[in-house]
Design a protein around this motif. Structure first.
Motif, PDB file in Angstrom:
ATOM      1  N   ILE A   1      73.213 -74.352  90.864  1.00 51.98           N
ATOM      2  CA  ILE A   1      73.105 -75.738  90.408  1.00 51.98           C
ATOM      3  C   ILE A   1      72.056 -75.788  89.313  1.00 51.98           C
ATOM      4  N   SER A   2      72.341 -76.518  88.250  1.00 49.13           N
ATOM      5  CA  SER A   2      71.410 -76.642  87.133  1.00 49.13           C
ATOM      6  C   SER A   2      71.532 -78.042  86.548  1.00 49.13           C
ATOM      7  N   VAL A   3      70.568 -78.402  85.717  1.00 50.64           N
ATOM      8  CA  VAL A   3      70.573 -79.721  85.083  1.00 50.64           C
ATOM      9  C   VAL A   3      70.072 -79.580  83.660  1.00 50.64           C
ATOM     10  N   LYS A   4      70.616 -80.393  82.790  1.00 56.99           N
ATOM     11  CA  LYS A   4      70.128 -80.433  81.413  1.00 56.99           C
ATOM     12  C   LYS A   4      70.374 -81.838  80.853  1.00 56.99           C
ATOM     13  N   ASN A   5      69.598 -82.188  79.873  1.00 54.18           N
ATOM     14  CA  ASN A   5      69.788 -83.462  79.196  1.00 54.18           C
ATOM     15  C   ASN A   5      70.878 -83.330  78.144  1.00 54.18           C
ATOM     16  N   VAL A   6      71.779 -84.293  78.153  1.00 57.24           N
ATOM     17  CA  VAL A   6      72.837 -84.351  77.148  1.00 57.24           C
ATOM     18  C   VAL A   6      72.678 -85.669  76.384  1.00 57.24           C
ATOM     19  N   GLU A   7      73.611 -85.977  75.549  1.00 58.75           N
ATOM     20  CA  GLU A   7      73.530 -87.197  74.739  1.00 58.75           C
ATOM     21  C   GLU A   7      73.459 -88.437  75.629  1.00 58.75           C
ATOM     22  N   ASN A   8      72.340 -89.153  75.551  1.00 57.18           N
ATOM     23  CA  ASN A   8      72.150 -90.434  76.247  1.00 57.18           C
ATOM     24  C   ASN A   8      72.190 -90.300  77.772  1.00 57.18           C
ATOM     25  N   GLY A   9      71.880 -89.110  78.316  1.00 60.59           N
ATOM     26  CA  GLY A   9      71.906 -89.000  79.769  1.00 60.59           C
ATOM     27  C   GLY A   9      71.577 -87.593  80.252  1.00 60.59           C
TER      28      GLY A   9
ATOM     29  N   ILE B   1      66.422 -87.090  81.686  1.00 57.41           N
ATOM     30  CA  ILE B   1      65.243 -86.820  82.520  1.00 57.41           C
ATOM     31  C   ILE B   1      64.081 -86.437  81.625  1.00 57.41           C
ATOM     32  N   ASP B   2      62.915 -86.871  81.979  1.00 60.35           N
ATOM     33  CA  ASP B   2      61.704 -86.551  81.217  1.00 60.35           C
ATOM     34  C   ASP B   2      61.583 -85.025  81.097  1.00 60.35           C
ATOM     35  N   GLU B   3      61.389 -84.508  79.865  1.00 63.36           N
ATOM     36  CA  GLU B   3      61.333 -83.070  79.622  1.00 63.36           C
ATOM     37  C   GLU B   3      60.200 -82.406  80.400  1.00 63.36           C
ATOM     38  N   LYS B   4      59.139 -83.144  80.684  1.00 59.48           N
ATOM     39  CA  LYS B   4      58.033 -82.573  81.450  1.00 59.48           C
ATOM     40  C   LYS B   4      58.406 -82.346  82.908  1.00 59.48           C
TER      41      LYS B   4
ATOM     42  N   LEU C   1      84.550 -72.457  90.518  1.00 65.09           N
ATOM     43  CA  LEU C   1      84.931 -73.857  90.415  1.00 65.09           C
ATOM     44  C   LEU C   1      83.686 -74.604  89.923  1.00 65.09           C
ATOM     45  N   VAL C   2      83.824 -75.284  88.774  1.00 60.51           N
ATOM     46  CA  VAL C   2      82.685 -75.952  88.150  1.00 60.51           C
ATOM     47  C   VAL C   2      82.831 -77.463  88.322  1.00 60.51           C
ATOM     48  N   ILE C   3      81.728 -78.098  88.769  1.00 58.38           N
ATOM     49  CA  ILE C   3      81.683 -79.556  88.928  1.00 58.38           C
ATOM     50  C   ILE C   3      80.526 -80.062  88.075  1.00 58.38           C
ATOM     51  N   THR C   4      80.812 -80.981  87.159  1.00 55.27           N
ATOM     52  CA  THR C   4      79.744 -81.582  86.351  1.00 55.27           C
ATOM     53  C   THR C   4      79.651 -83.070  86.679  1.00 55.27           C
ATOM     54  N   ILE C   5      78.417 -83.576  86.831  1.00 58.33           N
ATOM     55  CA  ILE C   5      78.160 -85.003  87.077  1.00 58.33           C
ATOM     56  C   ILE C   5      77.235 -85.491  85.965  1.00 58.33           C
ATOM     57  N   LYS C   6      77.757 -86.298  85.080  1.00 56.68           N
ATOM     58  CA  LYS C   6      76.999 -86.753  83.906  1.00 56.68           C
ATOM     59  C   LYS C   6      76.859 -88.279  83.949  1.00 56.68           C
TER      60      LYS C   6
ATOM     61  N   MET D   1      73.046 -84.224  82.831  1.00 52.10           N
ATOM     62  CA  MET D   1      74.261 -83.660  83.418  1.00 52.10           C
ATOM     63  C   MET D   1      73.895 -82.547  84.394  1.00 52.10           C
ATOM     64  N   PHE D   2      74.314 -82.722  85.645  1.00 48.58           N
ATOM     65  CA  PHE D   2      74.159 -81.684  86.672  1.00 48.58           C
ATOM     66  C   PHE D   2      75.423 -80.829  86.679  1.00 48.58           C
ATOM     67  N   THR D   3      75.251 -79.503  86.790  1.00 51.97           N
ATOM     68  CA  THR D   3      76.387 -78.573  86.829  1.00 51.97           C
ATOM     69  C   THR D   3      76.310 -77.741  88.105  1.00 51.97           C
ATOM     70  N   ILE D   4      77.369 -77.811  88.906  1.00 53.82           N
ATOM     71  CA  ILE D   4      77.462 -77.030  90.153  1.00 53.82           C
ATOM     72  C   ILE D   4      78.558 -75.979  89.965  1.00 53.82           C
ATOM     73  N   ARG D   5      78.217 -74.720  90.264  1.00 55.76           N
ATOM     74  CA  ARG D   5      79.201 -73.636  90.194  1.00 55.76           C
ATOM     75  C   ARG D   5      79.365 -73.040  91.595  1.00 55.76           C
ATOM     76  N   LEU D   6      80.597 -73.024  92.093  1.00 51.71           N
ATOM     77  CA  LEU D   6      80.896 -72.477  93.418  1.00 51.71           C
ATOM     78  C   LEU D   6      81.829 -71.284  93.259  1.00 51.71           C
ATOM     79  N   ASP D   7      81.412 -70.161  93.806  1.00 49.80           N
ATOM     80  CA  ASP D   7      82.185 -68.914  93.705  1.00 49.80           C
ATOM     81  C   ASP D   7      83.417 -68.996  94.601  1.00 49.80           C
ATOM     82  N   GLN D   8      84.609 -68.956  94.003  1.00 52.32           N
ATOM     83  CA  GLN D   8      85.847 -69.046  94.785  1.00 52.32           C
ATOM     84  C   GLN D   8      86.350 -67.681  95.243  1.00 52.32           C
ATOM     85  N   SER D   9      85.629 -66.600  94.846  1.00 53.57           N
ATOM     86  CA  SER D   9      86.056 -65.267  95.278  1.00 53.57           C
ATOM     87  C   SER D   9      85.460 -64.886  96.614  1.00 53.57           C
TER      88      SER D   9
END
Length: 733
Positions: free
Chosen positions: A714-722, A675-678, A664-669, A724-732
């Motif tokens: 849980i991971s994060v990356k920069n997308v267009e103008n913001g 976020i500053d690349e450094k 189950l994937v949850i993205t919060i953008k 995005m945090f991505t959470i993956r929860l194993d449903q198995s």
């Protein structure tokens, strides 16, 4: 003491002047009966007070009634005035004879029949000796031998059963009949008895790797002619197909072997029974079951039979002579002369021997040291006082990602300095690490390294001086100790400690908030009661307008009080940590968090959009409140970033829920500029923060909860103008 002496000498008195008569069915020199007699004598002879006498009937060569009649007359003379305590009859002819003359010669004497295949109680009753006869039966194991043959010859096509037409052969017929009754039809089963030895020799002169024979006996041809053992041995030894046997007569004489009756051991068992009878033990009939598997080594090699496939214990005989066996005499002479020869040549070879011995010991020591060093997981290398590499182990070569020998390390680096490999980025890292270590040698220096598989490793660096007094050289030993596992354990403990601390803090906050909620609920109830009392006490005739206004006023108060009460209850549930994992709906958890911060979000003009993809499975197994806290941390960070943007009219947070494989994937953008690349690679580290008053624990705890406690990611990356945090929860799970 007297009782002990009596027990020790009792057998002597029991056997005092005892006499045993052995009546042998055959002539002296016939191996079958001679082996049995030898075994009996082996057991009985130690008793000097027991006398043994043997009579031979020679019924192998003569079986006429006239012969047996004359034999009875002869025995009447030989046995006249002689008394025996036990009569032992070897094989069927002697047993039948003893029954015929028992009343006349051996009245009331016990009889032990050995070597017969079947015992018929009716026969003993007929002769009136039922209570006098004991027997040790020689029962051949045909079935086990057939199983051995089938195992050794998997492609068996023909199996011959060889038996003659003698009277003894009739007693084996029931066992052969059982073979045919149990026959499974996988091969051809052929019974040979209407034959003669010459035709058998001719029949088995053709090689056939898929045929075999089970030899039971063939002492008489179909015309009654007697075959002696040497003729039978010659036939078996020259057969072109493997011949298996059921007793020990022809082992080492041409037969392959099989599960056999060892006649000598059979004789010893007969001797033990004879002693039991003399002891006075009651008679009994026993089947001799001490059969063993014996095979001839030369015949196994001749027919290429893999005896190792058998799952039974077996004995190999007739093994080929070794070089020592063939040259035993010569070798013994040489060994006797060696001391003299050594004294003569010792002075000539002493120096050569010592030099070779020293070289050998040195090579052994070098090899031992190399193996020992390479068995150590830590990379190690030596440098002399000028910085040249003297030696290393294979782990150091692997650290530098150089090709190396598992015993002698890497020849490429010997006699060179690390600086000679400046084109190798791994060497440059080692040089940099060594320089930093020189600045503070009192403490171990820790550094990160990536191995050949790309996995991150942690090493502790330590250097020590060494001095070789013989060569008068000195240098430095550098040791890199792999502490990756220890670091991982420490980090895991730290994460668990932070999780426990955070849960403890949340529990304390929950308890405080519960107390506050309890204190707030009572005033809220009082406010509700006062408002209602005010409304009802101001009712009056002709005051309809005021009543409607008051009713609206009280209704608004009641709605606000209800909202405050529900909010307190929701937040009270949210702030308390979960006690155990349970299944919950992630969408409900997200909605609950947004309800709690609804006014804050609305007040700051932030729009939150939730998009749930069709047919998404929303249930997960884990800690609901902790997931809500993690989600709250991410949304609050997004809110803070949006507030810093100062774009009051364009503040958006998009939340998406969907399934991807088993996750189950949850993205919060957000659209707060990213976020500053450094900093983006460090935001999940403990105590790292980009906020002026931040504590750096929120996202770290979110990572611990999601990855360590719920097995997600849980991971994060920069997308267009913001961002995005991505959470993956194993449903198995």
């Amino acid at each position: 003491m007297k009782k002990l002496i009596f027990l020790l000498i009792f057998p002597i008195f029991l056997f005092a002047n005892s006499k045993i008569l052995i009546i042998n069915s055959y002539h002296k020199g016939y191996e079958f009966s001679d082996s049995i007699v030898k075994g009996i004598e082996e057991v009985v002879y130690p008793y000097t007070n027991i006398d043994i006498n043997t009579l031979y009937m020679d019924s192998k060569r003569v079986t006429s009634k006239e012969y047996f009649s004359n034999l009875e007359k002869l025995y009447s003379v030989q046995l006249k005035n002689r008394e025996y305590d036990l009569i032992v009859a070897i094989d069927r002819f002697a047993y039948d004879f003893v029954l015929d003359v028992h009343e006349k010669f051996f009245k009331d004497k016990p009889v032990l029949a050995v070597g017969i295949e079947n015992f018929y109680e009716e026969k003993a009753i007929k002769y009136g000796v039922k209570d006098k006869v004991s027997a040790l039966l020689e029962r051949r194991d045909l079935k086990s031998n057939v199983k051995v043959i089938k195992r050794l010859i998997p492609n068996l096509q023909k199996l011959y059963i060889i038996n003659d037409k003698s009277e003894n052969a009739l007693h084996t017929e029931p066992l052969i009949q059982e073979l045919f009754e149990d026959f499974d039809g996988d091969y051809e089963l052929i019974y040979l008895k209407e034959d003669d030895l010459e035709s058998l020799k001719e029949k088995f002169q053709v090689e056939d790797e898929n045929s075999a024979a089970l030899f039971i006996r063939f002492y008489k041809n179909k015309d009654g002619k007697l075959n002696n053992n040497r003729e039978i041995e010659n036939f078996i030894d020259n057969s072109k197909i493997p011949i298996f046997i059921t007793d020990s007569i022809f082992i080492k004489k041409g037969a392959v072997g099989g599960r056999i009756v060892d006649l000598y051991r059979f004789g010893k068992a007969s001797g033990e029974m004879a002693l039991d009878i003399l002891y006075g033990k009651e008679h009994k009939v026993i089947i001799f079951k001490d059969l063993n598997y014996v095979f001839d080594s030369k015949k196994l090699e001749q027919f290429i039979l893999p005896v190792s496939v058998l799952d039974v214990d077996y004995e190999i005989v007739n093994k080929r002579e070794t070089f020592y066996d063939k040259n035993r005499g010569f070798i013994e002479v040489v060994f006797k002369l060696i001391p003299l020869l050594l004294f003569l040549i010792l002075g000539l070879i002493h120096n050569i021997y010592k030099r070779k011995q020293t070289e050998k010991e040195l090579r052994q020591r070098i090899d031992f040291d190399a193996v020992l060093l390479n068995a150590i997981d830590s990379p190690i290398f030596w440098q002399d006082e000028k910085g040249f590499i003297v030696d290393s182990n294979s782990q150091f070569c692997s650290l530098l990602k150089l090709k190396c020998d598992q015993i002698y390390g890497c020849d490429e680096i010997y006699g060179k300095k690390l600086e000679d490999f400046s084109s190798n980025p791994n060497v440059l890292l080692i040089i940099d690490v060594l320089e930093k270590y020189k600045q503070n040698k009192k403490e171990n220096y820790e550094f990160k390294f990536y191995d050949l598989s790309g996995e991150k490793k942690f090493y502790l660096l330590k250097q020590e001086k060494f001095e070789d007094k013989k060569s008068k050289t000195e240098g430095t030993v550098t040791i890199f100790t792999d502490v990756t596992k220890e670091r991982e354990v420490a980090m895991e403990k730290q994460r668990n400690r932070q999780f426990v601390i955070q849960q403890s803090k949340l529990a304390e906050i929950g308890e405080v908030f519960s107390s506050i909620a309890h204190q707030w609920k009572s005033p809220l109830i009082e406010i509700t009661a006062i408002a209602q009392e005010l409304f009802y006490t101001r009712k009056c005739d002709g005051c309809n307008k005021n009543e409607k206004e008051d009713e609206s006023f009280v209704k608004d108060i009641m709605n606000q009080v209800t909202y405050m009460t529900n909010t307190i209850n929701d937040f009270q549930k949210f702030i308390m940590p979960s006690n155990k994992k349970k299944e919950f709906n992630i969408y409900d958890a997200v909605k609950s968090v947004l309800e709690i911060i609804n006014h804050n979000i609305k007040y700051n003009n932030i729009k939150i959009n939730i998009d749930v993809k069709d047919d998404t499975k929303l249930n997960v197994f884990g800690y609901k409140n902790e997931i809500m806290q993690s989600f709250l941390n991410i949304v609050n960070n997004a809110k803070d970033a949006l507030l810093e943007k100062n774009d009051y009219k364009n503040r958006n947070i998009e939340i998406k829920l969907f399934n991807e494989n088993k996750y189950l994937v949850i993205t919060i953008k957000d659209n707060a500029g990213g976020i500053d690349e450094k900093s983006i690679n460090d935001i999940f580290n403990p105590y790292f923060t980009t906020k002026e008053n931040g504590h750096g624990i929120g996202l770290y705890m979110s990572k611990v909860i999601i990855e360590d406690k719920m097995g997600g990611s849980i991971s994060v990356k920069n997308v267009e103008n913001g961002a995005m945090f991505t959470i993956r929860l194993d449903q198995s799970i």
